[in-house]
Write a protein that holds these residues in place. Structure first.
Motif, mmCIF file in Angstrom:
data_model
loop_
_atom_site.group_PDB
_atom_site.id
_atom_site.type_symbol
_atom_site.label_atom_id
_atom_site.label_comp_id
_atom_site.label_asym_id
_atom_site.label_seq_id
_atom_site.Cartn_x
_atom_site.Cartn_y
_atom_site.Cartn_z
ATOM 1 N N ALA A 170 0.851 -1.189 0.000
ATOM 2 C CA ALA A 170 0.000 0.000 0.000
ATOM 3 C C ALA A 170 0.887 1.239 0.000
ATOM 4 O O ALA A 170 1.831 1.335 0.789
ATOM 5 C CB ALA A 170 -0.909 0.014 1.225
ATOM 6 N N VAL A 171 0.593 2.163 -0.872
ATOM 7 C CA VAL A 171 1.306 3.443 -0.930
ATOM 8 C C VAL A 171 0.449 4.490 -0.233
ATOM 9 O O VAL A 171 -0.746 4.621 -0.511
ATOM 10 C CB VAL A 171 1.581 3.853 -2.385
ATOM 11 N N ILE A 172 1.061 5.228 0.686
ATOM 12 C CA ILE A 172 0.350 6.289 1.392
ATOM 13 C C ILE A 172 1.114 7.597 1.251
ATOM 14 O O ILE A 172 2.318 7.605 0.961
ATOM 15 C CB ILE A 172 0.171 5.968 2.894
ATOM 16 N N GLU A 173 0.403 8.677 1.426
ATOM 17 C CA GLU A 173 1.038 9.990 1.392
ATOM 18 C C GLU A 173 1.788 10.231 2.699
ATOM 19 O O GLU A 173 1.436 9.695 3.738
ATOM 20 C CB GLU A 173 -0.038 11.063 1.196
ATOM 21 N N ASN A 174 2.827 11.031 2.631
ATOM 22 C CA ASN A 174 3.576 11.402 3.831
ATOM 23 C C ASN A 174 3.779 12.911 3.860
ATOM 24 O O ASN A 174 4.390 13.460 2.943
ATOM 25 C CB ASN A 174 4.939 10.708 3.862
ATOM 26 N N CYS A 182 0.114 -5.140 5.987
ATOM 27 C CA CYS A 182 0.600 -5.112 4.615
ATOM 28 C C CYS A 182 1.923 -4.355 4.565
ATOM 29 O O CYS A 182 2.372 -3.775 5.554
ATOM 30 C CB CYS A 182 -0.428 -4.429 3.715
ATOM 31 N N ILE A 183 2.560 -4.392 3.407
ATOM 32 C CA ILE A 183 3.777 -3.601 3.195
ATOM 33 C C ILE A 183 3.339 -2.166 2.907
ATOM 34 O O ILE A 183 2.519 -1.925 2.014
ATOM 35 C CB ILE A 183 4.590 -4.162 2.018
ATOM 36 N N THR A 184 3.864 -1.223 3.654
ATOM 37 C CA THR A 184 3.458 0.173 3.502
ATOM 38 C C THR A 184 4.624 1.000 2.990
ATOM 39 O O THR A 184 5.731 0.940 3.549
ATOM 40 C CB THR A 184 2.962 0.751 4.841
ATOM 41 N N HIS A 185 4.372 1.772 1.956
ATOM 42 C CA HIS A 185 5.420 2.617 1.366
ATOM 43 C C HIS A 185 4.938 4.069 1.368
ATOM 44 O O HIS A 185 4.049 4.435 0.608
ATOM 45 C CB HIS A 185 5.727 2.175 -0.064
ATOM 46 N N PRO A 186 5.516 4.919 2.225
ATOM 47 C CA PRO A 186 5.124 6.334 2.229
ATOM 48 C C PRO A 186 5.812 7.111 1.110
ATOM 49 O O PRO A 186 6.980 6.856 0.787
ATOM 50 C CB PRO A 186 5.593 6.819 3.606
ATOM 51 N N VAL A 187 5.084 8.039 0.513
ATOM 52 C CA VAL A 187 5.621 8.912 -0.531
ATOM 53 C C VAL A 187 5.432 10.359 -0.087
ATOM 54 O O VAL A 187 4.301 10.769 0.226
ATOM 55 C CB VAL A 187 4.907 8.670 -1.879
ATOM 56 N N ASP A 188 6.499 11.117 -0.052
ATOM 57 C CA ASP A 188 6.423 12.515 0.380
ATOM 58 C C ASP A 188 5.575 13.329 -0.596
ATOM 59 O O ASP A 188 5.720 13.220 -1.826
ATOM 60 C CB ASP A 188 7.816 13.120 0.455
ATOM 61 N N ALA A 236 3.372 -1.499 -6.572
ATOM 62 C CA ALA A 236 2.297 -1.037 -5.690
ATOM 63 C C ALA A 236 0.990 -1.739 -6.063
ATOM 64 O O ALA A 236 0.689 -1.950 -7.237
ATOM 65 C CB ALA A 236 2.127 0.467 -5.803
ATOM 66 N N ASP A 237 0.225 -2.096 -5.040
ATOM 67 C CA ASP A 237 -1.079 -2.722 -5.259
ATOM 68 C C ASP A 237 -2.229 -1.744 -5.046
ATOM 69 O O ASP A 237 -3.218 -1.769 -5.771
ATOM 70 C CB ASP A 237 -1.250 -3.915 -4.314
ATOM 71 N N VAL A 238 -2.103 -0.880 -4.030
ATOM 72 C CA VAL A 238 -3.146 0.088 -3.706
ATOM 73 C C VAL A 238 -2.489 1.408 -3.335
ATOM 74 O O VAL A 238 -1.523 1.424 -2.564
ATOM 75 C CB VAL A 238 -4.036 -0.390 -2.537
ATOM 76 N N VAL A 239 -3.007 2.496 -3.875
ATOM 77 C CA VAL A 239 -2.511 3.834 -3.552
ATOM 78 C C VAL A 239 -3.634 4.604 -2.865
ATOM 79 O O VAL A 239 -4.730 4.743 -3.424
ATOM 80 C CB VAL A 239 -2.046 4.580 -4.815
ATOM 81 N N PHE A 240 -3.365 5.088 -1.663
ATOM 82 C CA PHE A 240 -4.333 5.889 -0.913
ATOM 83 C C PHE A 240 -3.985 7.364 -1.076
ATOM 84 O O PHE A 240 -2.837 7.768 -0.860
ATOM 85 C CB PHE A 240 -4.303 5.517 0.565
ATOM 86 N N THR A 241 -4.969 8.176 -1.428
ATOM 87 C CA THR A 241 -4.697 9.593 -1.629
ATOM 88 C C THR A 241 -5.881 10.459 -1.228
ATOM 89 O O THR A 241 -7.038 10.045 -1.316
ATOM 90 C CB THR A 241 -4.342 9.873 -3.115
ATOM 91 N N THR A 242 -5.562 11.645 -0.747
ATOM 92 C CA THR A 242 -6.562 12.687 -0.479
ATOM 93 C C THR A 242 -6.320 13.789 -1.504
ATOM 94 O O THR A 242 -5.830 14.866 -1.172
ATOM 95 C CB THR A 242 -6.448 13.212 0.960
ATOM 96 N N ALA A 243 -6.653 13.498 -2.755
ATOM 97 C CA ALA A 243 -6.242 14.343 -3.878
ATOM 98 C C ALA A 243 -6.849 15.738 -3.837
ATOM 99 O O ALA A 243 -6.168 16.731 -4.093
ATOM 100 C CB ALA A 243 -6.615 13.649 -5.194
#
Length: 488
Positions: A219-223, A238-244, A259-266
């Motif tokens: 899972a990719v999350i915002e940082n 799950c495996i979590t990968h933060p992206v600045d 990446a399997d899922v990307v979470f975003t508050t666009a």
């Protein structure tokens, strides 16, 4: 045996009506065994005189107790404790052990209490300067019409909506309004089979993580990001990968391969308030189509646009069905409502509906029907408009106070919202700053919880203006600035 009127008393500080206090005292006395079946109640005249209330108040209370079979009326003889009244248990409850003998360090299979989440005092409304996020403002909420809608939902016509077990279904009136009025504002078109009512956005995110993620998926999350989401993904293991994030939110090019899922508050990044530009949104969707990952779009604050109209939702631009959209009424109505919704392709919603039925069946039918009436009768749009006008005034006052006091804004929203993402000078721990400000009746939200556990970022904080009166903002901001100067 007659029960003396002196047994009863009224609490002048109670938030209950006089009638409710009388009913409660009688019911509690019967349930605890102090009043026995067949005992005679004080006459309505005598009890009214003792309590200093109108006789009709006592009469109505007695009538309600008769309807619930706590009391029985015997013509001119008066009221008596009913022979069929609920009885107290016929065994003596055992005293709770003073100390548990269970070794909970071994018994607990998982732990959830270690989360680095935001906390606020239960009596936050007593603080003069509550710069806290997401709470309802009693001055802006339409109590009268919400109450009328709740009463309407209690009517005989809505008896089925109030009392039925929906199993896996939702209130069709609420679904219809969301599909016809709420989603089109975000450019989204959906069918009833593609929407699910949830217990708020938090429940929607949890449901999504449970269905899409495993220990082998990423899972990719915002940082930084919403702290509740990080806790949910931690529990999912799950495996979590933060992206600045930057001034445009999540950069699609920074998303790692696999990446399997990307979470975003666009539309309104949490917590920096950055808005993802349209071109970046399209690039993110193209990347999802090319690499095969799904996008979970948390559109948590789109209802409050007062600077300019929000950009189209990612879901509205999605031609592949790769976006799972979450919305909530927590910010536009009140967080205690706990109503949100998921919009996604039918196969996903089918699984989400089945998971929800295992955990809680469905959100209460009366709450769903009340919300449906409130929305469909136009009260919701009036509420949002009223909040937008108030927030515009508060934001203008915040802008001026922040500028005059020399505070640093780290992130700004482009279409509204209800908060600022701030940054204190280097060396200031905003967790400690928040504790100091509480002594001056000022509440701020330290930013530490929005970053990963491996990041020692302590200089950020959030200031919200959804719960503070406009007139108090300048003094509150001045106190924050003074506390920061004293800490440097």
């Amino acid at each position: 045996m007659a029960i003396p009127a002196e047994t009863f008393f009224l609490d002048p500080d109670s938030d209950q009506t006089l009638q409710q206090q009388i009913q409660q005292q009688v019911a509690e006395a019967i349930l605890t065994g102090r009043f026995q079946p067949g005992e005679r109640m004080p006459s309505s005249r005598r009890l009214a005189r003792h309590l200093g209330v109108a006789r009709i108040t006592v009469t109505i209370a007695y009538t309600e107790l008769v309807a619930n079979d706590y009391l029985a009326s015997r013509g001119r003889s008066g009221y008596f404790v009913s022979d069929n009244a609920p009885r107290p248990p016929n065994f003596a409850p055992q005293a709770a052990p003073t100390e548990s003998r269970v070794d909970w360090s071994r018994a607990l299979g998982q732990r959830f209490s270690h989360r680095a989440t935001l906390t606020r005092p239960p009596n936050w409304r007593d603080f003069r300067f509550p710069f806290i996020y997401g709470q309802a403002d009693a001055r802006l909420f339409d109590h009268q019409n919400w109450r009328l809608c709740a009463l309407q939902a209690l009517g005989q016509k809505d008896f089925e909506a109030l009392t039925s077990d929906y199993y896996e279904r939702d209130d069709p009136r609420l679904i219809e309004f969301i599909l016809r009025h709420i989603l089109p504002r975000r450019g989204i078109s959906a069918r009833p089979e593609e929407i699910l009512i949830t217990m708020g956005a938090q429940n929607a995110l949890w449901t999504t993580a449970q269905i899409l993620l495993t220990q082998r998926r990423t899972a990719v999350i915002e940082n930084p990001c919403y702290h509740g989401l990080r806790d949910i993904l931690s529990q999912a293991r799950c495996i979590t990968h933060p992206v600045d994030v930057d001034e445009g939110g999540l950069p699609p090019d920074a998303i790692p391969g696999g990446a399997d899922v990307v979470f975003t508050t666009a539309s309104h990044h949490c917590p920096t308030n950055a808005t993802m530009p349209l071109e970046r949104r399209k690039a993110l969707l193209e990347r999802a189509a090319r690499d095969g990952f799904l996008i979970v779009e948390d559109d948590y604050e789109f209802e409050i646009p007062f600077l300019r109209s929000p950009s189209p939702a990612l879901k509205s631009l999605d031609g592949e069905g790769a976006v799972i959209y979450t919305g909530s009424f927590s910010k536009s109505l009140f967080p205690g409502l706990r109503l949100g919704y998921l919009v996604a392709s039918e196969p996903f919603i089918r699984e989400a509906r089945a998971l929800r039925s295992l955990v809680m069946r469905h959100p209460p039918g009366h709450i769903q029907r009340t919300a449906a009436y409130f929305l469909s009768l136009g009260h919701y749009d009036a509420q949002v408009a009223r909040m937008g006008r108030a927030y515009r005034r508060r934001r203008a006052t915040m802008d001026e106070a922040i500028r005059e006091n020399g505070l640093k804004v780290s992130g700004r929203g482009t279409f509204g919202g209800s908060s600022y993402w701030m940054q204190a000078p280097d060396g200031i721990d905003t967790t400690q700053l928040a504790q100091q400000l509480r002594e001056q009746s000022v509440l701020i939200e330290p930013g530490r919880a929005f970053f990963g556990a491996d990041q020692n970022i302590t200089s950020h904080y959030r200031l919200a203006y959804s719960s503070i009166a406009t007139a108090r903002i300048p003094d509150g901001i001045a106190r924050i600035a003074q506390a920061i100067r004293e800490s440097t």
